[in-house]
Design an enzyme around this catalytic site. Structure first.
Site, PDB file in Angstrom:
ATOM      1  N   LYS A  60       0.829  -1.218   0.000  1.00 23.05           N
ATOM      2  CA  LYS A  60       0.000   0.000   0.000  1.00 23.05           C
ATOM      3  C   LYS A  60       0.863   1.268   0.000  1.00 23.05           C
ATOM      4  O   LYS A  60       0.590   2.196  -0.752  1.00 23.05           O
ATOM      5  CB  LYS A  60      -0.901   0.063   1.244  1.00 23.05           C
ATOM      6  CG  LYS A  60      -1.964  -1.007   1.338  1.00 23.05           C
ATOM      7  CD  LYS A  60      -2.935  -0.727   2.492  1.00 23.05           C
ATOM      8  CE  LYS A  60      -2.315  -0.819   3.873  1.00 23.05           C
ATOM      9  NZ  LYS A  60      -1.935  -2.149   4.320  1.00 23.05           N
ATOM     10  N   ARG A  97      -9.940   0.734   9.163  1.00 25.92           N
ATOM     11  CA  ARG A  97      -9.565  -0.648   9.481  1.00 25.92           C
ATOM     12  C   ARG A  97     -10.676  -1.361  10.240  1.00 25.92           C
ATOM     13  O   ARG A  97     -10.526  -2.540  10.579  1.00 25.92           O
ATOM     14  CB  ARG A  97      -8.289  -0.659  10.319  1.00 25.92           C
ATOM     15  CG  ARG A  97      -6.997  -0.794   9.492  1.00 25.92           C
ATOM     16  CD  ARG A  97      -5.844  -0.618  10.450  1.00 25.92           C
ATOM     17  NE  ARG A  97      -4.644  -1.331  10.119  1.00 25.92           N
ATOM     18  CZ  ARG A  97      -3.560  -0.763   9.573  1.00 25.92           C
ATOM     19  NH1 ARG A  97      -3.565   0.491   9.220  1.00 25.92           N
ATOM     20  NH2 ARG A  97      -2.474  -1.474   9.367  1.00 25.92           N
ATOM     21  N   ARG A 145      11.493  -5.741   5.163  1.00 27.90           N
ATOM     22  CA  ARG A 145      11.371  -4.295   5.407  1.00 27.90           C
ATOM     23  C   ARG A 145      11.916  -3.954   6.794  1.00 27.90           C
ATOM     24  O   ARG A 145      12.536  -2.918   6.990  1.00 27.90           O
ATOM     25  CB  ARG A 145       9.894  -3.891   5.298  1.00 27.90           C
ATOM     26  CG  ARG A 145       9.651  -2.409   5.445  1.00 27.90           C
ATOM     27  CD  ARG A 145       8.207  -2.049   5.142  1.00 27.90           C
ATOM     28  NE  ARG A 145       7.273  -2.536   6.152  1.00 27.90           N
ATOM     29  CZ  ARG A 145       5.938  -2.492   6.042  1.00 27.90           C
ATOM     30  NH1 ARG A 145       5.389  -2.002   4.949  1.00 27.90           N
ATOM     31  NH2 ARG A 145       5.157  -2.939   6.994  1.00 27.90           N
ATOM     32  N   ARG A 169      11.249  -0.285  12.317  1.00 27.81           N
ATOM     33  CA  ARG A 169       9.940  -0.446  12.948  1.00 27.81           C
ATOM     34  C   ARG A 169       9.948  -1.708  13.792  1.00 27.81           C
ATOM     35  O   ARG A 169      10.150  -2.801  13.256  1.00 27.81           O
ATOM     36  CB  ARG A 169       8.852  -0.559  11.877  1.00 27.81           C
ATOM     37  CG  ARG A 169       8.440   0.757  11.286  1.00 27.81           C
ATOM     38  CD  ARG A 169       7.403   0.570  10.200  1.00 27.81           C
ATOM     39  NE  ARG A 169       6.184  -0.109  10.643  1.00 27.81           N
ATOM     40  CZ  ARG A 169       5.096  -0.230   9.902  1.00 27.81           C
ATOM     41  NH1 ARG A 169       5.081   0.278   8.671  1.00 27.81           N
ATOM     42  NH2 ARG A 169       4.034  -0.854  10.350  1.00 27.81           N
ATOM     43  N   ARG A 203      -0.548  -8.952  13.427  1.00 24.64           N
ATOM     44  CA  ARG A 203      -1.088  -7.880  12.570  1.00 24.64           C
ATOM     45  C   ARG A 203      -1.916  -8.485  11.431  1.00 24.64           C
ATOM     46  O   ARG A 203      -2.964  -7.952  11.061  1.00 24.64           O
ATOM     47  CB  ARG A 203       0.053  -7.030  12.010  1.00 24.64           C
ATOM     48  CG  ARG A 203       0.668  -6.127  13.070  1.00 24.64           C
ATOM     49  CD  ARG A 203       2.018  -5.592  12.679  1.00 24.64           C
ATOM     50  NE  ARG A 203       2.000  -4.744  11.503  1.00 24.64           N
ATOM     51  CZ  ARG A 203       3.080  -4.452  10.779  1.00 24.64           C
ATOM     52  NH1 ARG A 203       4.262  -4.952  11.111  1.00 24.64           N
ATOM     53  NH2 ARG A 203       2.986  -3.669   9.738  1.00 24.64           N
TER      54      ARG A 203
HETATM   55  P1  AMP Z   1       0.500   0.525   9.148  1.00 30.62           P
HETATM   56  O1  AMP Z   1       1.661   1.452   8.974  1.00 30.62           O
HETATM   57  O2  AMP Z   1      -0.698   0.940   8.356  1.00 30.62           O
HETATM   58  O3  AMP Z   1       0.871  -0.918   8.944  1.00 30.62           O
HETATM   59  O4  AMP Z   1       0.049   0.656  10.675  1.00 30.62           O
HETATM   60  C1  AMP Z   1       0.929   0.320  11.733  1.00 30.62           C
HETATM   61  C2  AMP Z   1       0.148   0.213  13.026  1.00 30.62           C
HETATM   62  O5  AMP Z   1      -0.492   1.465  13.314  1.00 30.62           O
HETATM   63  C3  AMP Z   1      -0.992  -0.795  13.017  1.00 30.62           C
HETATM   64  O6  AMP Z   1      -0.544  -2.105  13.301  1.00 30.62           O
HETATM   65  C4  AMP Z   1      -1.884  -0.241  14.133  1.00 30.62           C
HETATM   66  O7  AMP Z   1      -1.358  -0.532  15.408  1.00 30.62           O
HETATM   67  C5  AMP Z   1      -1.754   1.262  13.916  1.00 30.62           C
HETATM   68  N1  AMP Z   1      -2.782   1.755  12.982  1.00 30.62           N
HETATM   69  C6  AMP Z   1      -2.584   2.297  11.753  1.00 30.62           C
HETATM   70  N2  AMP Z   1      -3.747   2.637  11.174  1.00 30.62           N
HETATM   71  C7  AMP Z   1      -4.714   2.304  12.063  1.00 30.62           C
HETATM   72  C8  AMP Z   1      -6.136   2.379  12.043  1.00 30.62           C
HETATM   73  N3  AMP Z   1      -6.803   2.861  10.988  1.00 30.62           N
HETATM   74  N4  AMP Z   1      -6.811   1.933  13.136  1.00 30.62           N
HETATM   75  C9  AMP Z   1      -6.161   1.457  14.204  1.00 30.62           C
HETATM   76  N5  AMP Z   1      -4.833   1.332  14.278  1.00 30.62           N
HETATM   77  C10 AMP Z   1      -4.101   1.744  13.225  1.00 30.62           C
END
Ligand code: AMP
Length: 194
Positions: A14, A89, A128, A134, A146
């Protein structure tokens, strides 16, 4: 406006595709993960709250995430639409997003979902993690959590947008260039027809 939702499990690509879309269609990129990470870096209250959930691979609670996103949507000039990346989400987030958009006379144009099998996701995220710094990209248990959270709480959103005829699927096992081309052609077709 063109309001795109880029969707799929963690590690599906993404973020990579978002960069192309933002440039090409002049969209405002709203990545909730990036916004949380920025807040963690700056040690804000929001960052401190979000970190405990993110470190476990859990979702940050809806009320925190929705409030943050709503604030980020307040500026609406200088671009052709929003690109939502990592949001919504949950169903609650999707409903709130509809409300936010309705208030500014907008709606989601399309949801583009990048599909990648689980084994490949784990491989990609671990890779990554070697450069991303991270914590949630470096531990296999957390990565699997996740993916499970995606399956349990997020994947249902495909139905939510399918019912509105806004759901489009892309094979994320193709090359980055091919995925990009497929997404661009879906968006160009949508723009021509609407
Ligand atoms: P991402 O970078 O999109 O993979 O997000 C990393 C982490 O951020 C996720 O595993 C969640 O802990 C948190 N996170 C990101 N977007 C959301 C969302 N829309 N709702 C809840 N938690 C989020």
């Amino acid at each position: 406006m063109l309001n795109i939702l880029i969707f799929g499990p963690p590690g599906c690509g993404k973020g990579t595709q978002s960069e192309f879309l933002v440039d090409h269609y002049n969209l405002k990129h709203l990545s909730t993960g990036d916004i949380f990470r920025e807040n963690i870096k700056n040690k804000t209250d929001l960052g401190i709250k979000a970190k405990t959930y993110m470190d476990q691979g859990q979702l940050v609670p809806d009320f925190i995430t929705i409030d943050m996103l709503g604030k980020k949507m307040q500026s609406k000039t200088g671009f052709n639409g929003f690109l939502f990346d990592g949001f919504p989400r949950t169903i609650k987030q999707a409903e709130s997003l509809d409300d936010f958009l309705l208030k500014i006379n907008q709606k989601i144009s399309m949801m583009i979902c990048i599909e990648v099998p689980k084994d490949e996701l784990v491989k990609r995220i671990l890779k990554r993690g070697e450069i991303s710094n991270r914590a949630d990209d470096q531990n296999k248990e957390i990565i699997l959590n996740r993916i499970k959270v995606y399956k349990d709480q997020t994947e249902v959103l495909k139905d939510y947008y399918q019912k509105q005829n806004k759901f489009f699927n892309v094979d994320g096992m193709a090359t980055i260039a091919d995925v990009k081309e497929k997404i661009f052609s879906l968006i160009d077709f949508y723009q021509k027809e609407s």
